[in-house]
Design an enzyme around this catalytic site. Structure first.
Site: not given
Ligand SMILES: Cc1cc2nc3c(=O)[nH]c(=O)nc-3n(C[C@H](O)[C@H](O)[C@H](O)COP(=O)(O)OP(=O)(O)OC[C@H]3O[C@@H](n4cnc5c(N)ncnc54)[C@H](O)[C@@H]3O)c2cc1C
Length: 383
Positions: A130, A248, A368
Site C-alpha cells: 500500500a 516491473r 507499477e
Molecule cells: C488496477 C490497479 C491496481 C493497483 N495496485 C496497486 C497496489 O497494489 N499498490 C499501490 O500502491 N498502488 C497500486 N496501484 C496504483 C498505481 O501504481 C498508480 O495508479 C500508478 O502509479 C499511476 O499513478 P496515478 O494513478 O496516480 O496517476 P498519475 O500519477 O496521476 O498520472 C496521470 C498521468 O500523468 C502522467 N504523468 C505523471 N507524472 C508524469 C511525469 N513526471 N512525466 C510524464 N508524465 C507523467 C502519467 O504517466 C499518467 O499518464 C494500482 C492501480 C491500478 C489501476
C-alpha cells in the site's frame, strides 16, 4: 522446440519445472472459473489460498526462511504462466510477492518470525502493498499518510487507494511519512487486518482485473507496535522503489502471459473462421498480423529474460526493468487489440475470452509505473 528454447537463453531446470507447474495449476484451477469471476467480481479466495500454501505469495523467500527460494527468472516464468489463465489471480500474486520481497530483504530476526515466516508458509494468504494514495501515484514521494511515535509504537493516519488484493488481505505493507524523522522521511509499516482504526474503503469498480479485490484503505489513528516498522525509519521510499524495479519484470511477465493467450486465441480463430470461401489465415493481412505479433512478443520476452537474468546475477537494474515493462505492456496492448480485431464482431462480445483479455491488458501500461514513468527512468539512465 519449445517457445523457451527458441529464446536462446539457458533456462535452468527448476525455473522450467516451476513454469510447467504454474501452467498446470492455471489450466486446472484458475481458467475454469475466470469468466464467471470476471462477471461477478468475486475474489478468487480458493485459488489464492492454494497458491499461498504452495509458497507462491512470497516466492523469492529463501529456504531457511521457509520459502521456496525461487530465482528471479523462475518467478518471471511462473507469473507469465499464471497470467495466461487468469490475470486477476496473477496480479494479486505479483502484489503479494512485491510485499514478500520487502519482508525478505528488510526484516530483523524477530520480524521474520512474526511476518516473513507465516507469509512464506501461506498463513496470511496474499499480502498487500500500500503505497498509492488519492493524491499521490507516480509522485509517490508526495504521500500524506503519517506515522507518529507513541509510547507503545506508532499511530498511523491517512488513506490509501488502488490497493491490489486488499479486500481479502490479512497483512499490509503501508508506507507513511514520519515527520519526527524529517520532512522527506517515509517509513514502511506492517499492519494486520482487524487492527482497530484500520478499515477497508470502497472496492474499485474497474474495467478489467475485476476480481483482484482492489480497494481503498483508511487509517484513523491506528495504533501499531514498535516492531511494525520494517527497515530503517526514513528509508521506506528507497525500500519501496528498490523492490518495485524487480517487480516491473513481473508485470512484464504478466503482460506477456496475457498477450500469449490472446495470440493463441487469435491464431486459432484465424484458422477456423471462414470468409470469402477461405479461412482468415489465408489472407496475407492476417498472416502479417500474426507474424508481427509473434515477433513483437519474442522481443518483449527477450527483454524480460534479460532483466530477470541480470537480477539473478546480482546486478542492480533500473533501466533494464523499465525497458522490459515498457516493451511488454505496450506490446500486450497492441497484440490483444490486433487479436480482438481478428475476431471481428465476436471479439466485442463477452462470450469470447478475448474481450476480457482486452480489458485486463489496459492497466499493464498504468500500474507499477506508467509507460511515461518507465520512459523517464530509461531516459535518466541514458543521459
Ligand atoms: C488496477 C490497479 C491496481 C493497483 N495496485 C496497486 C497496489 O497494489 N499498490 C499501490 O500502491 N498502488 C497500486 N496501484 C496504483 C498505481 O501504481 C498508480 O495508479 C500508478 O502509479 C499511476 O499513478 P496515478 O494513478 O496516480 O496517476 P498519475 O500519477 O496521476 O498520472 C496521470 C498521468 O500523468 C502522467 N504523468 C505523471 N507524472 C508524469 C511525469 N513526471 N512525466 C510524464 N508524465 C507523467 C502519467 O504517466 C499518467 O499518464 C494500482 C492501480 C491500478 C489501476
Amino acid at each position: 522446440m519449445t517457445q523457451l528454447d527458441r529464446m536462446g537463453f539457458p533456462i535452468p531446470d527448476d525455473a522450467r519445472e516451476l513454469r510447467e507447474m504454474m501452467l498446470r495449476f492455471g489450466a486446472e484451477e484458475c481458467a475454469p472459473g475466470a469468466a464467471e469471476r470476471d462477471r461477478t467480481h468475486a475474489f478468487p479466495a480458493k485459488q489464492i489460498d492454494a497458491l499461498a500454501r504452495l509458497g507462491a505469495m512470497a516466492m523469492k523467500t529463501p529456504e531457511e526462511d521457509f520459502g521456496p527460494g525461487v530465482s528471479n527468472l523462475g518467478y518471471a516464468l511462473a507469473i507469465e504462466a499464471l497470467a495466461r489463465h487468469d490475470a486477476s489471480i496473477c496480479v494479486v500474486t505479483v502484489a503479494s510477492n512485491l510485499a514478500g520481497a520487502i519482508l525478505a530483504q528488510q526484516c530483523t530476526s524477530e520480524q521474520k518470525r512474526r511476518y516473513l515466516h507465516p507469509a512464506a508458509k501461506g498463513e496470511f494468504g496474499a499480502l498487500s502493498f500500500a503505497l498509492t494514495e488519492p493524491g499521490a501515484g507516480s509522485d509517490a514521494a508526495n504521500i500524506k499518510t503519517t506515522a507518529r511515535r507513541t509510547a507503545a509504537g506508532w499511530s498511523l493516519t491517512g488513506t490509501k487507494q488502488w490497493i491490489t488484493g486488499a479486500s481479502n488481505a490479512k497483512l499490509f505493507l503501508v508506507f507513511a511519512r514520519i515527520p519526527d524523522e524529517g520532512d522527506r522521511a517515509i517509513g514502511c509499516f506492517a499492519v494486520e487486518a482487524g487492527t482497530p482504526g484500520f478499515s477497508l474503503g470502497r472496492i474499485e469498480d474497474k474495467m478489467g482485473l475485476t476480481s483482484s479485490g482492489t480497494a481503498m484503505l483508511h487509517f484513523d489513528g491506528v495504533e501499531i507496535p514498535e516492531h511494525a516498522l520494517i527497515g530503517a525509519p526514513g528509508a521506506g521510499l528507497k525500500v519501496a522503489l528498490s523492490a518495485i524495479a524487480p517487480s516491473r519484470v513481473a508485470i512484464a511477465a504478466e503482460s506477456i502471459g496475457i498477450a500469449e493467450r490472446a495470440f493463441e486465441l487469435g491464431r486459432d480463430y484465424a484458422r477456423e473462421r471462414q470468409a470469402f470461401g477461405q479461412p482468415l489465415a489465408g489472407f496475407q493481412n492476417t498472416r502479417f498480423i500474426l507474424a508481427d505479433a509473434r515477433t513483437q512478443l519474442d522481443q518483449a520476452w527477450l527483454l524480460m529474460l534479460r532483466a530477470a537474468t541480470m537480477l539473478d546475477q546480482g546486478v542492480p537494474i533500473r533501466a533494464e526493468a523499465s525497458m522490459a515493462k515498457l516493451a511488454a505492456s505496450e506490446t500486450c496492448g497492441r497484440v490483444v487489440d490486433a487479436m480482438l480485431q481478428l475476431h471481428g464482431g465476436n471479439g466485442y462480445a463477452r462470450d469470447y475470452e478475448i474481450e476480457r483479455l482486452y480489458r485486463d491488458a489496459r492497466v499493464m501500461r498504468i500500474f507499477e509505473g506508467t509507460s511515461e514513468v518507465q520512459r523517464d527512468v530509461i531516459a535518466r539512465d541514458i543521459l
